[in-house]
Design a protein around this motif. Sequence first.
Motif, PDB file in Angstrom:
ATOM      1  N   GLY A  99      -7.277   0.395   2.374  1.00  0.00           N
ATOM      2  CA  GLY A  99      -6.262   1.041   3.186  1.00  0.00           C
ATOM      3  C   GLY A  99      -6.472   2.539   3.256  1.00  0.00           C
ATOM      4  O   GLY A  99      -7.462   3.075   2.756  1.00  0.00           O
ATOM      5  N   GLN A 115       4.383   5.272   8.259  1.00  0.00           N
ATOM      6  CA  GLN A 115       5.145   5.467   7.025  1.00  0.00           C
ATOM      7  C   GLN A 115       4.225   5.497   5.816  1.00  0.00           C
ATOM      8  O   GLN A 115       3.353   4.647   5.671  1.00  0.00           O
ATOM      9  CB  GLN A 115       6.169   4.334   6.846  1.00  0.00           C
ATOM     10  CG  GLN A 115       7.305   4.373   7.850  1.00  0.00           C
ATOM     11  CD  GLN A 115       8.327   5.443   7.516  1.00  0.00           C
ATOM     12  OE1 GLN A 115       7.981   6.561   7.147  1.00  0.00           O
ATOM     13  NE2 GLN A 115       9.593   5.110   7.645  1.00  0.00           N
ATOM     14  N   TRP A 116       4.445   6.498   4.955  1.00  0.00           N
ATOM     15  CA  TRP A 116       3.684   6.621   3.721  1.00  0.00           C
ATOM     16  C   TRP A 116       4.549   6.173   2.550  1.00  0.00           C
ATOM     17  O   TRP A 116       5.734   6.502   2.487  1.00  0.00           O
ATOM     18  CB  TRP A 116       3.253   8.069   3.491  1.00  0.00           C
ATOM     19  CG  TRP A 116       2.290   8.583   4.513  1.00  0.00           C
ATOM     20  CD1 TRP A 116       2.583   9.224   5.680  1.00  0.00           C
ATOM     21  CD2 TRP A 116       0.869   8.500   4.458  1.00  0.00           C
ATOM     22  NE1 TRP A 116       1.428   9.542   6.352  1.00  0.00           N
ATOM     23  CE2 TRP A 116       0.355   9.116   5.616  1.00  0.00           C
ATOM     24  CE3 TRP A 116      -0.031   7.968   3.524  1.00  0.00           C
ATOM     25  CZ2 TRP A 116      -1.006   9.204   5.887  1.00  0.00           C
ATOM     26  CZ3 TRP A 116      -1.387   8.066   3.793  1.00  0.00           C
ATOM     27  CH2 TRP A 116      -1.869   8.677   4.953  1.00  0.00           C
ATOM     28  N   THR A 117       3.953   5.436   1.618  1.00  0.00           N
ATOM     29  CA  THR A 117       4.646   5.011   0.407  1.00  0.00           C
ATOM     30  C   THR A 117       3.999   5.694  -0.783  1.00  0.00           C
ATOM     31  O   THR A 117       2.787   5.577  -0.984  1.00  0.00           O
ATOM     32  CB  THR A 117       4.545   3.479   0.234  1.00  0.00           C
ATOM     33  OG1 THR A 117       5.149   2.865   1.372  1.00  0.00           O
ATOM     34  CG2 THR A 117       5.253   3.028  -1.032  1.00  0.00           C
ATOM     35  N   ARG A 145       0.220   5.857   0.094  1.00  0.00           N
ATOM     36  CA  ARG A 145      -0.556   4.883   0.857  1.00  0.00           C
ATOM     37  C   ARG A 145       0.126   4.653   2.203  1.00  0.00           C
ATOM     38  O   ARG A 145       1.343   4.501   2.274  1.00  0.00           O
ATOM     39  CB  ARG A 145      -0.652   3.561   0.089  1.00  0.00           C
ATOM     40  CG  ARG A 145      -1.503   2.527   0.795  1.00  0.00           C
ATOM     41  CD  ARG A 145      -1.845   1.364  -0.145  1.00  0.00           C
ATOM     42  NE  ARG A 145      -2.788   0.490   0.507  1.00  0.00           N
ATOM     43  CZ  ARG A 145      -2.471  -0.725   0.968  1.00  0.00           C
ATOM     44  NH1 ARG A 145      -1.241  -1.194   0.815  1.00  0.00           N
ATOM     45  NH2 ARG A 145      -3.381  -1.463   1.562  1.00  0.00           N
ATOM     46  N   LEU A 146      -0.668   4.635   3.266  1.00  0.00           N
ATOM     47  CA  LEU A 146      -0.148   4.414   4.619  1.00  0.00           C
ATOM     48  C   LEU A 146       0.177   2.944   4.800  1.00  0.00           C
ATOM     49  O   LEU A 146      -0.641   2.066   4.498  1.00  0.00           O
ATOM     50  CB  LEU A 146      -1.189   4.856   5.652  1.00  0.00           C
ATOM     51  CG  LEU A 146      -0.774   4.773   7.120  1.00  0.00           C
ATOM     52  CD1 LEU A 146       0.400   5.705   7.414  1.00  0.00           C
ATOM     53  CD2 LEU A 146      -1.958   5.137   8.013  1.00  0.00           C
ATOM     54  N   GLN A 147       1.389   2.678   5.285  1.00  0.00           N
ATOM     55  CA  GLN A 147       1.795   1.301   5.553  1.00  0.00           C
ATOM     56  C   GLN A 147       1.278   0.907   6.929  1.00  0.00           C
ATOM     57  O   GLN A 147       1.653   1.510   7.929  1.00  0.00           O
ATOM     58  CB  GLN A 147       3.325   1.167   5.489  1.00  0.00           C
ATOM     59  CG  GLN A 147       3.896   1.463   4.130  1.00  0.00           C
ATOM     60  CD  GLN A 147       3.251   0.655   3.015  1.00  0.00           C
ATOM     61  OE1 GLN A 147       3.236  -0.572   3.051  1.00  0.00           O
ATOM     62  NE2 GLN A 147       2.696   1.340   2.031  1.00  0.00           N
ATOM     63  N   GLU A 148       0.383  -0.077   6.973  1.00  0.00           N
ATOM     64  CA  GLU A 148      -0.208  -0.508   8.242  1.00  0.00           C
ATOM     65  C   GLU A 148       0.586  -1.676   8.810  1.00  0.00           C
ATOM     66  O   GLU A 148       0.941  -2.582   8.070  1.00  0.00           O
ATOM     67  CB  GLU A 148      -1.664  -0.944   8.023  1.00  0.00           C
ATOM     68  CG  GLU A 148      -2.554   0.129   7.453  1.00  0.00           C
ATOM     69  CD  GLU A 148      -2.977   1.202   8.456  1.00  0.00           C
ATOM     70  OE1 GLU A 148      -2.579   1.085   9.634  1.00  0.00           O
ATOM     71  OE2 GLU A 148      -3.683   2.122   8.070  1.00  0.00           O
ATOM     72  N   TYR A 197      -5.123   6.347   2.405  1.00  0.00           N
ATOM     73  CA  TYR A 197      -4.387   7.033   1.353  1.00  0.00           C
ATOM     74  C   TYR A 197      -4.335   8.525   1.635  1.00  0.00           C
ATOM     75  O   TYR A 197      -5.167   9.053   2.365  1.00  0.00           O
ATOM     76  CB  TYR A 197      -5.044   6.803  -0.013  1.00  0.00           C
ATOM     77  CG  TYR A 197      -4.937   5.381  -0.503  1.00  0.00           C
ATOM     78  CD1 TYR A 197      -3.964   5.012  -1.432  1.00  0.00           C
ATOM     79  CD2 TYR A 197      -5.810   4.399  -0.043  1.00  0.00           C
ATOM     80  CE1 TYR A 197      -3.858   3.708  -1.880  1.00  0.00           C
ATOM     81  CE2 TYR A 197      -5.716   3.085  -0.498  1.00  0.00           C
ATOM     82  CZ  TYR A 197      -4.744   2.747  -1.415  1.00  0.00           C
ATOM     83  OH  TYR A 197      -4.630   1.464  -1.858  1.00  0.00           O
TER      84      TYR A 197
END
Length: 123
Positions: free
Chosen positions: A69, A42-44, A35-38, A71
């Motif tokens: 969000g 950065q991807w988690t 998931r992209l951190q908005e 993904y």
Amino acid sequence: QAQGMSGTGSGSLTTHVLNTATGLPAAGLALRLARLQEPGTQWTEVAQRWTDEDGRCLPLLAPGQAEAGTYKLHFETAAYWQSLGHTSFYPFVEVVFTITDPAQKLHVPLLISPFSYTTYRGS
């Protein structure tokens, strides 16, 4: 009310990988969901799975776990093709998509061959 894999009434995320060169499911293919951190880049990582003999895996997001969000599904296609004795033009496939309504059931299938891939929003 017991919730089965269908997740009726609350959203979930599933995928299915089909080998279009053979017309058979792509079994034993590794994949990851991030998931992209908005805001930002950065991807988690959220989940890791392997496809079963039907080219499917357990839901990547269980019912009620989805959030709105962006993904990314990352499919390890090179290792899959290598296990079959083939080389692949695409070392991996990444499918990026946006969840706008977390209550919806999302299905993101992937059709692969050594030299092409296709994806779509399934149901």
